[in-house]
Enzyme design. Structure first.
Site, PDB file in Angstrom:
ATOM      1  N   GLY A 128      20.084 -46.679   6.445  1.00  0.00           N
ATOM      2  CA  GLY A 128      19.624 -46.656   5.058  1.00  0.00           C
ATOM      3  C   GLY A 128      18.208 -47.192   4.960  1.00  0.00           C
ATOM      4  CD  GLU A 162      14.113 -42.820  13.104  1.00  0.00           C
ATOM      5  OE1 GLU A 162      14.236 -41.917  12.257  1.00  0.00           O
ATOM      6  OE2 GLU A 162      13.983 -44.018  12.812  1.00  0.00           O
TER       7      GLU A 162
END
Length: 670
Positions: A131, A245
């Site tokens: 999130g 990432e």
């Protein structure tokens, strides 16, 4: 400019591990698991597959064995991940848990959190979402508005997280929230773990263009949150996660299944050249990404290199989609049978807008790149000669330095000429030598062990003033002869950089010729091509350094050119393209042979147009004149890209290798 292509070696046992993953994937195909899908790490959600993968020890591989992990290296994990992605395996269920959540909890969590979450992650039983983004924040994570407020000894989170992948089916999420409303944009942020099954969490579906439900607007209405790490350390923790990432193989392999699907279809004329260019860029991107994985293994924080891989890689993924569409004999059709080329192409096109958005938009990433470049490191004076006795890697390093310094005279030609003469058992004349490979020269026997030559080798570097080692085709295989200056009739010529490129007219010319092993002749030609690609890499780096220095020193409207956003974007693209060439040359150096050399020269030549265009754009009018040292770099780039075979010639060879194999990924990984 920092090198983004450090030396890298896969760990011992990597190929055995690769073979095990391939065997596992073959078994999954046999059981009917849906593979060969583009964007499988995002859209391929299969809990059962993730559990079976976990049983092999391939989820949470880098986590310590004390928490159920494999205790293996990031490079071993890299091998497993790239195999899964290339096969289009449905890894989406455990993807965030494995890539981000697990390492983040290990690094920042309490012992209780580690013991609760990490074993469940490694068993394939606990699946996480992330999130971060919000409606009004986007790539500006510091602008998040979700509130974290104290509730006794704990915290409660209120707000809405956007584009939360899998929050409707996953178990937990790591959420970035503002824990100190009075703090600075960065210092007031913290990370929290929340239970996605809690009644205070509501996932509102956001369907993709394809109709798939992957994203959500995740509404948090006072949901309990466990603090992850120290209060106020959220920003540092998030930025640490982003290198993981942004740099992995998912940033350039999402559309690889489309390319393999295309190769099962008939290609139009010229299609193999376009495929070859895609394969060359893929190989270079993989080498860049491996470099980042190696840096992470060494405990470094390669934020700039990770941003570079993500920007280049996701743009490449879009290029694959468009090239496959252009070369496809069928039209994209989402209603076509699952797994057919038309259906897979439709899925790839439907996901196209997302590739450059996830993990930070490319424009934001280029800002990270230019900000992180800094001053170039001080380096020892480079060697500006090529030692014939040196290793190939050392010769490549020297050739790159020669290309950057625009050294005049035969250099890479000399070392290859001496290599050929040594292989033929012939002494080398004094002074510099040049070399030419020409199979169109006519050879006929003469008396006394000599041959007579007829032909016109063209564009021979310094051929009119330097002894030329000619490698040509005889009746029984390759022959080597030395052409002394003045014996052939010389037609002077030059390349765009003003370097001599002469035509040698051989008419009834008697010479002593020596047979050479065909493999040695082929290897010598490959060596020349690789060293030429290294020269291109050196000239490209020099062009980028000159451009960066110019925009840093020159002012417009009262401030340095380098402070303008448009200039920063161009500088980042220039740096990326040069890094791509250096990575391709590294592939050629490490792999050698037909594949590696084709990757090096195809990508080096293909990148010239971009490097020269941006370097001149940044220099403005001054770069278009002889006053600027840029001319030494760009005129050589334009010249060398066409010498020893241009990008079309070498991409054609690479494309033929790709079309001729039933396992493109095995070709890429060697």
């Amino acid at each position: 400019m920092t090198s983004f292509v450090p030396e890298i070696r896969l760990p011992e046992g990597a190929e055995k591990l690769r073979a095990e993953v391939r065997a596992f994937l073959d078994a999954e195909r046999a059981r009917g698991t849906l593979l060969d899908r583009p964007d499988s790490w995002f859209a391929g959600w299969d809990r059962d597959f993730s559990r079976r993968l976990a049983e092999q020890g391939w989820v949470g591989m880098t986590l310590p064995s004390a928490y159920g992990g494999g205790g293996r290296s990031p490079l071993e994990r890299y091998v497993v991940i790239e195999e899964l992605l290339a096969a289009g395996a449905p890894v989406g269920a455990h993807w965030v848990s494995d890539r981000q959540a697990g390492p983040s909890i290990l690094a920042n969590g309490t012992e209780e959190q580690r013991e609760r979450y990490l074993p469940a992650i490694t068993r394939g039983e606990c699946f996480f979402s992330i999130g971060m983004s919000e409606e009004g924040a986007g790539s500006d994570l510091a602008a998040v508005a979700t509130r974290a407020e104290r509730d006794g000894a704990g915290w409660r989170l209120t707000g809405t997280k956007m584009w939360t992948g899998g929050s409707h089916v996953n178990d937990a999420a790591i959420v970035l929230a503002r824990s100190d409303p009075e703090g600075s944009r960065h210092a007031g942020l913290s990370q929290f773990v929340i239970d996605l099954h809690a009644p205070e969490v509501r996932a509102e579906p956001i369907h993709l263009l394809t109709g798939e439900h992957r994203f959500n607007a995740t509404h948090l209405d006072g949901v309990p949150g466990e603090l992850l790490g120290a209060e106020g350390s959220g920003w540092a923790q998030v930025t640490g996660e982003l290198a993981q990432e942004r740099s992995g193989p998912e940033r350039f392999l999402s559309t690889f299944p489309l390319l393999t699907s295309l190769l099962r279809e008939p290609l139009p004329d010229g299609g193999s050249v376009r495929v070859g260019l895609l394969v060359a860029r893929l190989a270079a991107l993989r080498r860049l990404s491996l470099g980042v994985a190696g840096a992470l293994e060494r405990g470094e924080s390669p934020d700039v290199a990770a941003a570079l891989v993500k920007d280049l890689g996701t743009r490449y993924e879009g290029t694959v989609v468009e090239e496959v569409r252009a070369l496809s004999p069928v039209v994209a059709d989402p209603s076509a049978p699952v797994g057919s080329h038309a259906e897979v192409l439709a899925l790839g096109i439907g996901h196209l807008p997302a590739y450059t958005l996830r993990g930070g938009t490319n424009e934001i990433l280029r800002g990270i790149i230019t900000k992180g470049l800094g001053a170039p490191p001080e380096e020892e004076a480079p060697t500006l000669t090529v030692d014939p006795a040196a290793s190939v890697a050392e010769q490549v390093t020297a050739a790159r330095a020669i290309g950057a310094a625009a050294v005049a005279g035969p250099s890479v030609e000399d070392v290859v000429a001496r290599h050929v003469l040594a292989a033929a058992g012939r002494p080398a004349p004094d002074g510099p030598l040049t070399v030419v490979f020409d199979d169109h020269v006519t050879v006929r026997d003469d008396e006394g062990g000599r041959v007579v030559l007829d032909g016109r080798p063209t564009r021979v570097p310094w051929g009119g003033t330097t002894p030329t080692v000619l490698v040509t085709r005889g009746a029984h295989g390759p022959l080597v002869a030395v052409l002394e200056p003045g014996r052939p009739v010389v037609g002077p010529g030059a390349n765009l950089a003003g370097e001599p490129r002469d035509t040698l007219t051989l008419h009834e010319l008697p010479v002593v010729a020596t047979a050479i092993d065909p493999d040695v002749a082929r290897e010598a030609h490959d060596r020349l091509v690789l060293l030429r690609a290294a020269q291109i890499a050196g000239a490209g780096r020099r062009a980028s350094e000159l451009a960066i220095a110019h925009v840093g020193a020159r002012e417009q409207f009262g401030r340095p050119l380098s402070s303008f956003q448009a200039v920063k974007q161009s500088v980042a693209e220039l740096v990326e393209e040069v890094a791509l060439v250096e990575a391709a040359v590294a592939v050629g150096t490490e792999r050698g042979g037909g594949y590696g050399v084709a990757v090096a020269k195809a990508q080096a030549s293909a990148s010239v147009a971009t490097v020269a265009r941006i370097a001149h754009l940044l220099h403005g009018a001054i770069g278009f004149t002889e006053r600027s040292p840029l001319r030494h770099a760009t005129t050589r780039l334009w010249s060398w890209r066409d010498e020893d075979g241009d990008e079309r010639a070498w991409a054609g060879r690479l494309g033929a290798l790709a079309v001729g194999t039933d396992d493109l990924w095995a070709l890429v990984t060697g």
